[in-house]
Write an enzyme that holds these catalytic residues in place. Sequence first.
Site, short mmCIF file in Angstrom:
data_model
loop_
_atom_site.label_atom_id
_atom_site.label_comp_id
_atom_site.label_asym_id
_atom_site.label_seq_id
_atom_site.Cartn_x
_atom_site.Cartn_y
_atom_site.Cartn_z
N GLY A 50 0.92 -1.10 0.00
CA GLY A 50 0.15 0.00 -0.11
C GLY A 50 0.88 1.19 -0.08
CB SER A 51 0.02 4.67 1.46
OG SER A 51 -1.21 4.59 0.83
#
Lengths: 516, 464
Positions: A215-216
């Site tokens: 993810g981020s």
Amino acid sequence: MTKCIRRAAALCALLLLALLVNATRVQVLQSRTYDDNPANRRPAIARWGQPRGDIVVEGRPVTGSKDTGEQLRFERTYRDGPLYAPVTGFASQTYGTTFLEHAEDPVLDGSDPRLSFLPLWNDITRDQNAGGEVVTTLQDAAQRAAYLGLGARRGAVAALEPATGRVLALVSRPSYDPGVLSGNGPSVAEAWARLNGDAAKPMLNRAVRQTYPPGSTFKVVTAAAALDAGVVRDLDAPTRSPAPYTLPGTTTSLSNEVEGCENASLRYAFEWSCNTVFAKLGVDVGLGAMTDTARGFGFNNSGLRIPFSVAPSSFNTRMDRAQLALSSIGQYDTRATPLQMALVTAAVANGGSVRSPYLVERTTTATGRTVATSGTRTLRQAMNPATARRLRELMRAVVENGTGANAAIRHATVGGKTGTAQHGIGNSGTPYAWFIGWAQSDDAVEPQVAVAVVVEDAEAVRGDISGGGDAAPIAREVMRAVLEADDQVQRSFRGGEPRDQAPPGARLTNHDHHLR
Amino acid sequence: MTTKAGPTLAADPSDPPPPAVRLLRRRGVEFTLTVVAVLLSVYGYCAVGLAKNGTVPPGATDYGAGLGMLALLAHLVVRLRAPYADPLLLPIAVLLNGLGLVLIHRLDLETPADRAAPAQLNWSTLGVALFITVVALLRDHRVLQRYAYVSVVAALALLALPILFPPVNGARIWVRIAGFSIQPGEFAKVLLALFFASYLAANRNALAYAGRQIWRFKRLQLPTGRVLGPIVTIWLLSVGVLVLERDLGTSLLFFGLFVIMLYVATGRTGWVAVGLLLACVGAVAVGWLEPHVHSRVEDWLHPFASIEAGQGPGQLAQSLFAFAAGGLLGTGLGLGHSILIGFAAKSDFILATAGEELGLAGLAAIFLLYALLVERGYRTGLALRDPFGRLLATGLASIVALQVFVIAGGVTGLIPLTGMAMPFLAQGGSSVVTNWIIVALLMRLSDSARRQYDRYDGPEGAGA
């Protein structure tokens, strides 16, 4: 008659000769093949005939041996088994060994020739060396903080010392007690069946053997690539990125969870985790440079051992631009182990160079003579030192102003990056909450700890899952435990007072029935 | 050796009385060697205790005193009643029996519920008592010749007896009375050797020279049925009983004994050919008809078949593992794991413990002890003058030799396995008693053999 008796005697001499030749064949010429037959119990009897050496955390053994008086005599016992299971693994008479018990088996069971002063002499006398000790790099307080922090939730924590690569904590939950697999009774088989049948997979070492979409948190890698490649030169300059962003060559548009991402600066985009900005940055950097940077951090490395093997984290090297855009924000088929993400943040904290992670400080004989030591090794330079400095600034801003506020520690500089990773078919799965970060005491010269936390919780309401909310507090406690431990060491040198007024260990009052 | 000294000494009658008497008696040598044998056994007993518990076992003095007393009594009787007997026989028997007790005691430690060493010590005591009885009461071995038919009837009766009792582990060779289990076949083999020796000594010329010639150049000549009949009948009876009882080791032993004694008695190579032929036919027939034997042959050809079938190692595989684990020098007494072999570790497979814990070196030493025992038997046979004595000595020595070969070859995978007891070494009361009787008879025979040389070579002989 005399002649016949002589001949009968000669026949007996021949029979004797046949016996001697055959005995020589069995005992000397072919003995190796008989010894190596898997049905031969003798190696197992010799192996378990003496207590195994211990695995040591901060001077205290976390393992033990129990004399059962049975044929496979000494059984393994574990102190705080579930806490250290991802590190120790198990040593079972029935099911073999895993993790450190496996990787350091020759030292622990005494068969390593280096345990002996005169290895050849042992071959002659058939003496077996006492099992040696394996001293780990783990910090007990950090390990406990991570274990208690995760609590009943599924997930994993990996913490490193950035400057050296020493693994300070390695936790996976749910966990299990490896002691239940010691021995060869029916209860062992029952425990084995129960643990393997458990849907929660307690024996899965999520910290090193499970990969998740990062993810981020992967935006750290993308930002490093963009800065190194010169795609971004000024942290505060607008990035000329639209919001929402249409993935190149498709009609799919990518949006953000937050406002203000259109043409945002890298600083703003990093602080608030703008998907659109980083997706476009990845495409601008290009597949080749992105792949190189990801590999520099340790992605796509299937040979990593700490000393047990770590599942390779992957960054696809053959993608179209739309896939590259998604991969640049840690989605598509980008996958990382928690340990890998700890390496990413450790690289930032350590001026861009990735230290090879290691879990074993040294191995010793039973009497304490050192057999081997693990030294600090640089794996690669993941980015320019200048890039690392700017990324540290960005990560600090995340904690100070952005999504990672929950990771802040008093009297310390903390950098971090949150992540919320979608997964499942059509992103239907409960998202994984990520936090990666590093911390440095105000009076320390360099960051002392890098940590990665992933929480794959099923209990929380979907909208509440976020790296900042779920994972950052766990990371904070782990980092604080390390800083405090370092502080204690410094205080003992200086004779001063600790700056953080909370008594050590006060936050660890969350009683967990697994612990002691 | 001593016999060669005779003529030179006898050549000059004016010489002082020669030392031949002392040379032939050699009781001091026997005493010294017997003490060494007892000490070696006690040393082994202590080594086991040190290896297993780290202390010298408290029973070491008792064990040493018991074995020493038995050996000393036997030696004293020999000194009094058979002073010319071969000085090596008794020490070898004492050493093998002592070592056997050590190994059984050592295996007892692994199976506390099933202790066999005390019983074995009792049987050994009985064996030595019988040894003493035989040496003391039997003044001349030729007396035994008269009891040929008594002994054969007794032998057949003993062989037939176990048929009345239930089988144990697939073989009907045990008789269980009042808690004792006896293997009558063990005694029968001595009696049969006695009968063969007696009968063949009486009829050897008829067997060798009378009868029809069925092969040209007199290579094979069948004796008349009247001469051959009884012996073949009795042999067939004994072997038939054994096949019924499924004790093929003993039947193989009888077969070999019969062929060797017939060959030695008649001097006809043809008998060996016929014997081998019969052996082959018998082996194939029995291997084909008898599933018990068939499985033994299969085990021999494929010792690891049960492992590959996932059923774990069989006894033979475990035995081979044990021998291999011993290597050249062995693991040391008490430090091996031959108990893995299972229930027959103390009896049929005791040699595997010796092989594992004493190594090839120890195993070879044990083989050489047996070889020396056999060689002394044959030497006695060569030295004796009367055909009965010669045949009896040869037969008794052959029993030991064949038995050692069959069992040692079986447990080391050289030949198919047959359940038999390693003389003196293995757990088994009947066996140890029988072997003491065999040694007693050999003592008596060697006493006669060497006494006659003494008479011939001594001062009276030289003067006569």
